[in-house]
Structure formats: structure tokens, C-alpha cells
Design an enzyme around this catalytic site. Sequence first.
Site, PDB file in Angstrom:
ATOM      1  N   ILE A  76       0.858  -1.181   0.000  1.00  0.00           N
ATOM      2  CA  ILE A  76       0.000   0.000   0.000  1.00  0.00           C
ATOM      3  C   ILE A  76       0.892   1.228   0.000  1.00  0.00           C
ATOM      4  CG2 ILE A  76      -1.780   1.277   1.243  1.00  0.00           C
ATOM      5  CD1 ILE A  76      -2.498  -1.386   2.632  1.00  0.00           C
ATOM      6  N   ALA A 103       3.062  -4.594   3.126  1.00  0.00           N
ATOM      7  CA  ALA A 103       3.943  -3.463   3.418  1.00  0.00           C
ATOM      8  C   ALA A 103       3.128  -2.210   3.145  1.00  0.00           C
ATOM      9  CB  ALA A 103       5.181  -3.491   2.528  1.00  0.00           C
ATOM     10  N   CYS A 104       3.411  -1.147   3.891  1.00  0.00           N
ATOM     11  CA  CYS A 104       2.705   0.125   3.694  1.00  0.00           C
ATOM     12  C   CYS A 104       3.721   1.244   3.822  1.00  0.00           C
ATOM     13  CB  CYS A 104       1.601   0.273   4.736  1.00  0.00           C
ATOM     14  SG  CYS A 104       0.616   1.779   4.532  1.00  0.00           S
ATOM     15  N   TYR A 105       3.722   2.118   2.836  1.00  0.00           N
ATOM     16  CA  TYR A 105       4.693   3.213   2.802  1.00  0.00           C
ATOM     17  C   TYR A 105       4.000   4.547   2.572  1.00  0.00           C
ATOM     18  CZ  TYR A 105       7.862  -0.635   1.677  1.00  0.00           C
ATOM     19  OH  TYR A 105       8.557  -1.812   1.678  1.00  0.00           O
TER      20      TYR A 105
END
Length: 125
Positions: A76, A103-105
Site C-alpha cells: 500500500i 507493506a505500507c509506505y
Amino acid sequence: MKPVSTAAAPAAIGPYSQAVRTGSLLFVSGQLPIDPKTGEFAASDAVGQMRQCLANIAAIAKEAGSDISRTVKTTILLTDLGGFAAINEEYGKAFAQPYPARACYEVSALPKGALVEVEAVIELD
């Protein structure tokens, strides 16, 4: 390697495939919150945009003969991690246990000024 494409999700806006099927996996390119019927963002808020990103992924998974419930990994991208809790709640509505790896950035910008983009890896039959 075989490309997967459907009119039920937005067309690629560059030199890439909506998704690529290889072996028992489907790699779905980052989906913007574009409604494929209108070509416009489905919402102006991050939660509504997340909902559309996931709908686009679901449509691509269906075209490949799979289902979003078979997602094994997502990434995301958000332009503001301050809204993470609300995004996380919306994301949780799309998946059941065992949840996909994720994963989220936070990023400085996304194409077309989107607030959210989501990519996925989905298991095939």
C-alpha cells in the site's frame, strides 16, 4: 509469463500490464482508485480511494480465474500515513484470516494526484 487485462479495472497508463500471470501467481500492478466506468477517481478521500483500489484488484483477480481472498501479499502506498488507521480498517473489510503479508509506505506523491495505490500478489489455481 502471460499478461492479464480486464475492462472491469482501469487500463494501464504506461508501458506495463494490469497484471502478469506466472506459474501459480498473479502479480497485480499498483492500482489507482480510478473507476473504470468513468475514468475518474471514485472518491476524493483516502478511504473511498482504498475501496476502489481493492475493487480494481478484485476485478483483475476474477479475470485471471482467482479471487481477492487468495491474495498473499500487498503493498500500500499512501500520501499521508496520518490516515493509516482508517485505511487499515477499510483494508480489513476486504480480507479474512489468514491475512495477506503487507507493506505500507508513505510517499510524497502518486500518479494523477491519488492518495492511495495498492499492488498485490494473488495465488492462482
